[in-house]
Design a protein around this motif. Structure first.
Motif, PDB file in Angstrom:
ATOM      1  N   GLN A 106       0.833  -1.198   0.000  1.00  0.00           N
ATOM      2  CA  GLN A 106       0.000   0.000   0.000  1.00  0.00           C
ATOM      3  C   GLN A 106       0.871   1.252   0.000  1.00  0.00           C
ATOM      4  O   GLN A 106       1.758   1.396   0.844  1.00  0.00           O
ATOM      5  CB  GLN A 106      -0.914  -0.024   1.219  1.00  0.00           C
ATOM      6  N   ALA A 107       0.624   2.164  -0.925  1.00  0.00           N
ATOM      7  CA  ALA A 107       1.495   3.324  -1.124  1.00  0.00           C
ATOM      8  C   ALA A 107       0.978   4.596  -0.476  1.00  0.00           C
ATOM      9  O   ALA A 107       1.693   5.591  -0.419  1.00  0.00           O
ATOM     10  CB  ALA A 107       1.688   3.571  -2.624  1.00  0.00           C
ATOM     11  N   ARG A 108      -0.261   4.586   0.014  1.00  0.00           N
ATOM     12  CA  ARG A 108      -0.835   5.806   0.585  1.00  0.00           C
ATOM     13  C   ARG A 108      -1.893   5.479   1.620  1.00  0.00           C
ATOM     14  O   ARG A 108      -2.520   4.425   1.576  1.00  0.00           O
ATOM     15  CB  ARG A 108      -1.445   6.673  -0.519  1.00  0.00           C
ATOM     16  N   PHE A 109      -2.042   6.421   2.540  1.00  0.00           N
ATOM     17  CA  PHE A 109      -3.079   6.335   3.555  1.00  0.00           C
ATOM     18  C   PHE A 109      -3.778   7.674   3.633  1.00  0.00           C
ATOM     19  O   PHE A 109      -3.222   8.704   3.251  1.00  0.00           O
ATOM     20  CB  PHE A 109      -2.484   5.959   4.917  1.00  0.00           C
ATOM     21  N   GLU A 110      -5.002   7.678   4.148  1.00  0.00           N
ATOM     22  CA  GLU A 110      -5.757   8.907   4.297  1.00  0.00           C
ATOM     23  C   GLU A 110      -5.531   9.476   5.694  1.00  0.00           C
ATOM     24  O   GLU A 110      -5.206   8.748   6.630  1.00  0.00           O
ATOM     25  CB  GLU A 110      -7.247   8.647   4.064  1.00  0.00           C
ATOM     26  N   ALA A 111      -5.730  10.793   5.840  1.00  0.00           N
ATOM     27  CA  ALA A 111      -5.502  11.449   7.132  1.00  0.00           C
ATOM     28  C   ALA A 111      -6.326  10.802   8.243  1.00  0.00           C
ATOM     29  O   ALA A 111      -5.837  10.640   9.368  1.00  0.00           O
ATOM     30  CB  ALA A 111      -5.828  12.939   7.022  1.00  0.00           C
ATOM     31  N   GLU A 112      -7.555  10.400   7.936  1.00  0.00           N
ATOM     32  CA  GLU A 112      -8.403   9.819   8.981  1.00  0.00           C
ATOM     33  C   GLU A 112      -7.898   8.453   9.457  1.00  0.00           C
ATOM     34  O   GLU A 112      -8.344   7.949  10.483  1.00  0.00           O
ATOM     35  CB  GLU A 112      -9.857   9.709   8.520  1.00  0.00           C
ATOM     36  N   ASP A 113      -6.948   7.853   8.710  1.00  0.00           N
ATOM     37  CA  ASP A 113      -6.355   6.581   9.120  1.00  0.00           C
ATOM     38  C   ASP A 113      -5.256   6.771  10.169  1.00  0.00           C
ATOM     39  O   ASP A 113      -4.835   5.810  10.815  1.00  0.00           O
ATOM     40  CB  ASP A 113      -5.720   5.873   7.916  1.00  0.00           C
TER      41      ASP A 113
END
Length: 199
Positions: A106-113
């Motif tokens: 996985q290359a990205r995550f969201e701020a809420e994570d």
């Protein structure tokens, strides 16, 4: 978006963002970006070479965070966090909700994570790590932020711990830790900061 060489570039090809800036999707699709390039307000930010102390320093909080991480969290180093459609920094460390991690690739995550973002300040990143990024992390709702600084003649690590004030939408300093970092949020951690001397 087509990657264009920068004017006057004599070797290689550097991506040129569009005149109105990149979106995160544009940015993540750019080929051959240098490692750890970040997107801030639609513009790629290239990270300069790190001094020797920057390299081992993230491992201290990383090791400490991993040692006691609960099952519902995961610790990741240098991963892209999408704050807005035009800003995607790469914190030195972050603690994520386990449900957000769907793949090792996985290359990205969201701020809420993200429940904690950690930045290690180096000379080339001082302004971003002390001012730009904390404000953006806070606006994105990330509850906890740690800033790791080097102080004194021996460049000893100091961790400045911040917590989000949900009323003001900004961070407040909850502690400055020199030799040992003991906290109960976002979970119980106990990190011997003096251990950097042995790395």
């Amino acid at each position: 978006m087509t990657a264009e060489p920068l004017p006057g570039a004599s070797t290689g090809r550097w991506p040129m963002p569009p005149q109105d800036g990149c979106t995160v999707d544009d940015f993540l699709s750019l080929p051959d970006l240098p490692p750890h390039t970040e997107l801030v307000d639609g513009s790629p930010v290239f990270v300069g070479p790190q001094r020797n102390l920057h390299a081992p320093t993230p491992y201290l909080p990383e090791h400490g965070l991993r040692a006691t991480v609960p099952e519902h969290y995961r610790v990741r180093r240098e991963t892209v966090v999408v704050l807005t459609d035009r800003t995607a920094p790469e914190p030195d460390l972050c603690v994520l909700r386990a449900g957000a991690v769907r793949s090792r690739r996985q290359a990205r995550f969201e701020a809420e994570d993200v429940v904690l973002a950690v930045e290690v300040v180096s000379p080339e990143s001082e302004e971003r790590d002390r001012d730009t990024k904390p404000h953006k992390y806070a606006r994105a709702g990330i509850p906890h932020f740690w800033r790791v600084e080097m102080t004194g003649e021996n460049d000893d690590p100091v961790v400045c711990v911040h917590e989000l004030d949900t009323v003001t939408g900004s961070y407040g300093v909850t502690g400055i830790h020199h030799d040992r970092l003991r906290l109960t949020v976002p979970y119980d951690v106990d990190i011997d900061l003096a251990a950097i001397d042995h790395m």
